[in-house]
Design an enzyme around this catalytic site. Structure first.
Site, PDB file in Angstrom:
ATOM      1  N   CYS A   1     -42.976  46.554 -35.582  1.00  0.00           N
ATOM      2  CA  CYS A   1     -41.537  46.366 -35.394  1.00  0.00           C
ATOM      3  C   CYS A   1     -40.792  47.298 -36.318  1.00  0.00           C
ATOM      4  O   CYS A   1     -41.120  47.406 -37.511  1.00  0.00           O
ATOM      5  CB  CYS A   1     -41.157  44.911 -35.672  1.00  0.00           C
ATOM      6  SG  CYS A   1     -39.402  44.553 -35.447  1.00  0.00           S
TER       7      CYS A   1
ATOM      8  N   HIS B   1     -40.781  41.257 -26.753  1.00  0.00           N
ATOM      9  CA  HIS B   1     -40.479  41.602 -28.142  1.00  0.00           C
ATOM     10  C   HIS B   1     -38.975  41.832 -28.322  1.00  0.00           C
ATOM     11  O   HIS B   1     -38.354  41.292 -29.245  1.00  0.00           O
ATOM     12  CB  HIS B   1     -41.272  42.857 -28.516  1.00  0.00           C
ATOM     13  CG  HIS B   1     -41.098  43.324 -29.924  1.00  0.00           C
ATOM     14  ND1 HIS B   1     -42.112  43.279 -30.846  1.00  0.00           N
ATOM     15  CD2 HIS B   1     -40.038  43.866 -30.569  1.00  0.00           C
ATOM     16  CE1 HIS B   1     -41.696  43.771 -32.001  1.00  0.00           C
ATOM     17  NE2 HIS B   1     -40.416  44.139 -31.853  1.00  0.00           N
ATOM     18  N   GLU B   2     -38.397  42.638 -27.428  1.00  0.00           N
ATOM     19  CA  GLU B   2     -36.970  42.944 -27.549  1.00  0.00           C
ATOM     20  C   GLU B   2     -36.101  41.722 -27.252  1.00  0.00           C
ATOM     21  O   GLU B   2     -35.066  41.512 -27.899  1.00  0.00           O
ATOM     22  CB  GLU B   2     -36.598  44.112 -26.629  1.00  0.00           C
ATOM     23  CG  GLU B   2     -37.366  45.399 -26.884  1.00  0.00           C
ATOM     24  CD  GLU B   2     -37.340  45.834 -28.339  1.00  0.00           C
ATOM     25  OE1 GLU B   2     -38.348  46.365 -28.816  1.00  0.00           O
ATOM     26  OE2 GLU B   2     -36.299  45.613 -29.009  1.00  0.00           O
TER      27      GLU B   2
ATOM     28  N   HIS C   1     -35.685  39.565 -30.218  1.00  0.00           N
ATOM     29  CA  HIS C   1     -34.665  40.040 -31.145  1.00  0.00           C
ATOM     30  C   HIS C   1     -33.287  39.468 -30.802  1.00  0.00           C
ATOM     31  O   HIS C   1     -32.499  39.152 -31.696  1.00  0.00           O
ATOM     32  CB  HIS C   1     -34.581  41.566 -31.121  1.00  0.00           C
ATOM     33  CG  HIS C   1     -35.585  42.249 -31.994  1.00  0.00           C
ATOM     34  ND1 HIS C   1     -35.682  42.028 -33.346  1.00  0.00           N
ATOM     35  CD2 HIS C   1     -36.531  43.182 -31.701  1.00  0.00           C
ATOM     36  CE1 HIS C   1     -36.646  42.787 -33.857  1.00  0.00           C
ATOM     37  NE2 HIS C   1     -37.175  43.498 -32.881  1.00  0.00           N
TER      38      HIS C   1
END
Length: 223
Positions: free
Chosen positions: A99, A141-142, A145
């Protein structure tokens, strides 16, 4: 277009849910362009707006895939629905993630193999596709966020303990830390590679596309 600093674990914007984009104006369009520029400078496969200090629900990607989706793209106000991760412990060689907001580290994490992404782009067009494999991992993953999670928050006990020790050792975990892509030394070591020492005949095109995902020759989605 401007390259922006990437904030590091401990900055409050990374640990709270991002706000929806209510209107796409010139400011949002400029933000997306800056995200592309920053993502490229950081050699990332994805970037979420909170990673450059903006708490809005936008992410970009730059990743080859076999799903018929453009290599480079963005989505505003996305919703990502993903399959349940397979049972069992993650493989440290095949399922490691990195990351940009935990720069220089990678840890294994099991993710779902399929992700359905919907949202819009800066022109108001619908974005809708299904991602598989490593591209699905990048989408998850994004999306994390945007919901206030870093991938290290999802690690199992063993790897989570190692990640917490690494963050503490770096002095992160508190506000005020960032790094500047294209200015600071690349935390994943790409600046240490001498291109003159690489034999083109030994390079797999797929490895070039995924170089940002494979520090130490292990797969690692990095965004």
């Amino acid at each position: 277009m401007t390259v922006r600093p990437i904030v590091i674990s401990g900055d409050p914007v990374l640990h709270r849910r991002a706000e929806p984009v209510s209107e796409v104006d010139d400011g949002i369009r400029s933000l997306v362009e800056d995200m592309y520029e920053t993502q490229t400078a950081a050699r990332g496969v994805g970037l979420a707006a909170p990673q450059i200090g903006v708490g809005l629900r936008i992410f970009t990607w730059d990743m080859r895939n076999s799903d018929g989706v453009p290599t480079v793209g963005h989505v505003i106000n996305p919703f990502v629905r993903f399959s349940k991760p397979p049972a069992g412990a993650p493989d440290r060689h095949e399922e490691s993630e990195g990351c940009l907001s935990v720069p220089g580290y990678s840890f294994p994490l099991r993710r779902g193999e399929r992700a359905e992404v919907t949202g819009t782009d800066v022109d108001g067009n619908e974005v809708s596709f299904t991602a598989t494999g490593w591209f699905a991992r990048c989408m998850q993953h994004e999306y994390d966020h945007l919901n206030g999670f870093l991938y290290v928050d999802r690690l199992d006990e063993r790897w989570g303990r190692k990640a917490r020790k690494a963050v503490k050792a770096e002095g992160w975990g508190v506000p005020g830390h960032s790094w500047m892509p294209g200015v600071d030394r690349d935390p994943f070591g790409h600046d240490d590679v001498d291109p003159d020492e690489v034999d083109p005949d030994d390079v797999d095109p797929d490895d070039v596309a995924a170089a940002d995902e494979r520090p130490d020759e292990t797969p690692s989605a990095r965004g």
